[in-house]
Design a protein around this motif. Structure first.
Motif, mmCIF file in Angstrom:
data_model
loop_
_atom_site.group_PDB
_atom_site.id
_atom_site.type_symbol
_atom_site.label_atom_id
_atom_site.label_comp_id
_atom_site.label_asym_id
_atom_site.label_seq_id
_atom_site.Cartn_x
_atom_site.Cartn_y
_atom_site.Cartn_z
ATOM 1 N N TYR A 37 -12.655 -19.420 -31.304
ATOM 2 C CA TYR A 37 -14.061 -19.012 -31.215
ATOM 3 C C TYR A 37 -14.973 -20.088 -31.819
ATOM 4 O O TYR A 37 -14.515 -20.953 -32.567
ATOM 5 N N ILE A 172 -9.958 -13.006 -35.524
ATOM 6 C CA ILE A 172 -10.600 -11.773 -35.056
ATOM 7 C C ILE A 172 -10.069 -10.655 -35.948
ATOM 8 O O ILE A 172 -8.863 -10.588 -36.193
ATOM 9 N N ALA A 175 -13.615 -4.725 -37.641
ATOM 10 C CA ALA A 175 -14.813 -4.739 -38.481
ATOM 11 C C ALA A 175 -14.733 -3.653 -39.545
ATOM 12 O O ALA A 175 -15.349 -3.763 -40.608
ATOM 13 N N SER A 226 -18.878 -12.620 -38.196
ATOM 14 C CA SER A 226 -18.998 -11.879 -36.932
ATOM 15 C C SER A 226 -20.271 -12.227 -36.160
ATOM 16 O O SER A 226 -20.215 -12.489 -34.953
ATOM 17 N N ARG A 230 -20.587 -14.300 -32.324
ATOM 18 C CA ARG A 230 -20.836 -13.513 -31.110
ATOM 19 C C ARG A 230 -21.275 -14.332 -29.883
ATOM 20 O O ARG A 230 -20.851 -14.031 -28.755
ATOM 21 N N LEU A 266 -15.479 -7.610 -25.176
ATOM 22 C CA LEU A 266 -15.568 -8.120 -26.547
ATOM 23 C C LEU A 266 -16.995 -8.002 -27.089
ATOM 24 O O LEU A 266 -17.200 -7.624 -28.250
ATOM 25 N N GLU A 267 -17.977 -8.300 -26.247
ATOM 26 C CA GLU A 267 -19.369 -8.150 -26.715
ATOM 27 C C GLU A 267 -19.656 -6.712 -27.116
ATOM 28 O O GLU A 267 -20.291 -6.440 -28.139
ATOM 29 N N TRP A 270 -17.992 -5.956 -30.358
ATOM 30 C CA TRP A 270 -18.744 -6.587 -31.446
ATOM 31 C C TRP A 270 -19.968 -5.723 -31.777
ATOM 32 O O TRP A 270 -20.237 -5.430 -32.937
ATOM 33 N N ASP A 271 -20.696 -5.321 -30.729
ATOM 34 C CA ASP A 271 -21.952 -4.599 -30.955
ATOM 35 C C ASP A 271 -21.723 -3.212 -31.545
ATOM 36 O O ASP A 271 -22.567 -2.691 -32.272
ATOM 37 N N GLU A 273 -19.458 -2.697 -33.660
ATOM 38 C CA GLU A 273 -18.815 -2.996 -34.950
ATOM 39 C C GLU A 273 -17.397 -2.460 -35.016
ATOM 40 O O GLU A 273 -16.958 -1.912 -36.031
ATOM 41 N N GLY A 276 -14.733 -7.899 -35.204
ATOM 42 C CA GLY A 276 -15.574 -8.938 -35.790
ATOM 43 C C GLY A 276 -14.715 -10.154 -36.093
ATOM 44 O O GLY A 276 -13.600 -10.274 -35.565
ATOM 45 N N TYR A 277 -15.232 -11.032 -36.936
ATOM 46 C CA TYR A 277 -14.515 -12.274 -37.209
ATOM 47 C C TYR A 277 -14.620 -12.587 -38.692
ATOM 48 O O TYR A 277 -15.705 -12.492 -39.279
#
Ligand SMILES: C[S@@+](CC[C@H](N)C(=O)[O-])C[C@H]1O[C@@H](n2cnc3c(N)ncnc32)[C@H](O)[C@@H]1O
Length: 284
Positions: A37, A172, A175, A226, A230, A266-267, A270-271, A273, A276-277
């Motif tokens: 990433y 990754i 979260a 995170s 993104r 993945l988006e 992420w959104d 939660e 995350g990273y």
């Protein structure tokens, strides 16, 4: 997700070694030479700038000194291994379970004139079989999610580090801890991610820190990356569109489509939660 997938699309061996043998050349087009990433200071930055920033953040955390013996666990095609060795004067070994990745890493190191200081070997990070206390620095750059026996991974990394040596990891992560019900409700999405990225399991950064402590390592740095990571998915999507024909020739149109779909998934994760990273570093 936008595509109906036929059963034939789901028959690839997703074990990490077989998976990386199959996808490494396509990944170079989709992700870039750094198979990881990006960390973006601004969303408009290029993907290579951002992926290189992640490597440099790892190096900052690893606190290299010239002459350090360095182990890169899950080395991909050795791009970060080589950069770190050249930049910091390291003597290194990169390991991966992918024979194809190791062959490419060796060829890249030879072409760069680094074969004297860097070797690449097919070894498993969960049972690396190096001698105790034989490295000054060990890192796992986005490879731990592919290793089921995380306790074994951390124990092995701790075992081969000398006293006062440093272990650094980024990956990754979950979260937050997720319930079984949530995993079940996201079965299709997690199935897609496994087909695209290999048989992955994510942990929270807290869990990695606990495993590091149990392996005799003292965690003194933790970072949640995170938000900065993104924009990576936009970069992957753009590469997917730009290199569609070459990628389809390498892994097939269905796998190309699944890769594109995975950027959306993945988006969303992420959104929400869910994923995350994170990065951590620890001293022995
Ligand atoms: C996402 S890539 C990251 C590669 C590299 N660290 C980079 O950042 O460019 C994950 C790497 O982990 C390797 N890997 C997966 N399972 C492994 C294992 N059990 N032991 C060693 N390497 C493994 C894969 O073959 C691949 O090279």
């Amino acid at each position: 997700m936008t595509t109906q997938h036929t059963p034939a699309d789901r028959t690839h061996d997703i074990s990490p070694a077989a998976h990386y043998d199959r996808v490494t050349d396509a990944w170079a087009l989709l992700l870039g030479d750094d198979l990881h990433y990006g960390v973006f200071d601004e969303a408009a930055e290029s993907l290579p700038t951002a992926t290189h920033r992640l490597t440099t953040l790892m190096a900052d955390a690893a606190d290299f000194h010239s002459g350090d013996r360095f182990l890169d666990v899950g080395c991909g095609v050795g791009t970060s291994t080589q950069w770190a060795a050249r930049q910091h004067g390291l003597v290194g070994v990169g390991i991966s379970t992918s024979g194809h990745g190791v062959a490419r890493a060796r060829a890249n190191a030879a072409a760069a004139g680094l074969s004297e200081s860097l070797t690449f070997e097919i070894r498993d990070g969960m049972r690396n079989e190096f001698a105790d206390e034989s490295f000054d620095r060990v890192w796992a750059l986005e490879s731990s999610h592919l290793m089921r026996d995380r306790t074994g991974l951390l124990r092995e990394c701790g075992r081969v580090l000398r006293r006062g040596g440093r272990f650094t990891l980024c990956d990754i992560v979950l979260a937050q801890p997720i319930t079984f019900q949530l995993v079940r409700s996201l079965r299709a999405e997690f199935g897609l991610l496994s087909r695209v990225f290999g048989d992955a399991r994510m942990e929270t950064l807290d869990t990695y820190a606990e495993l590091a402590a149990a392996a005799g390592l003292e965690v003194d740095l933790r970072r949640d990356l995170s938000a900065q990571v993104r924009p990576t998915f936009s970069g992957w999507r753009a590469n997917g569109l730009a290199h569609r024909a070459e990628v389809c020739a390498l892994i097939g149109v269905e796998s190309w489509q699944e890769f594109m779909d995975s950027c959306d998934v993945l988006e969303q994760m992420w959104d929400r939660e869910i994923l995350g990273y994170g990065m951590l570093s620890a001293i022995k």
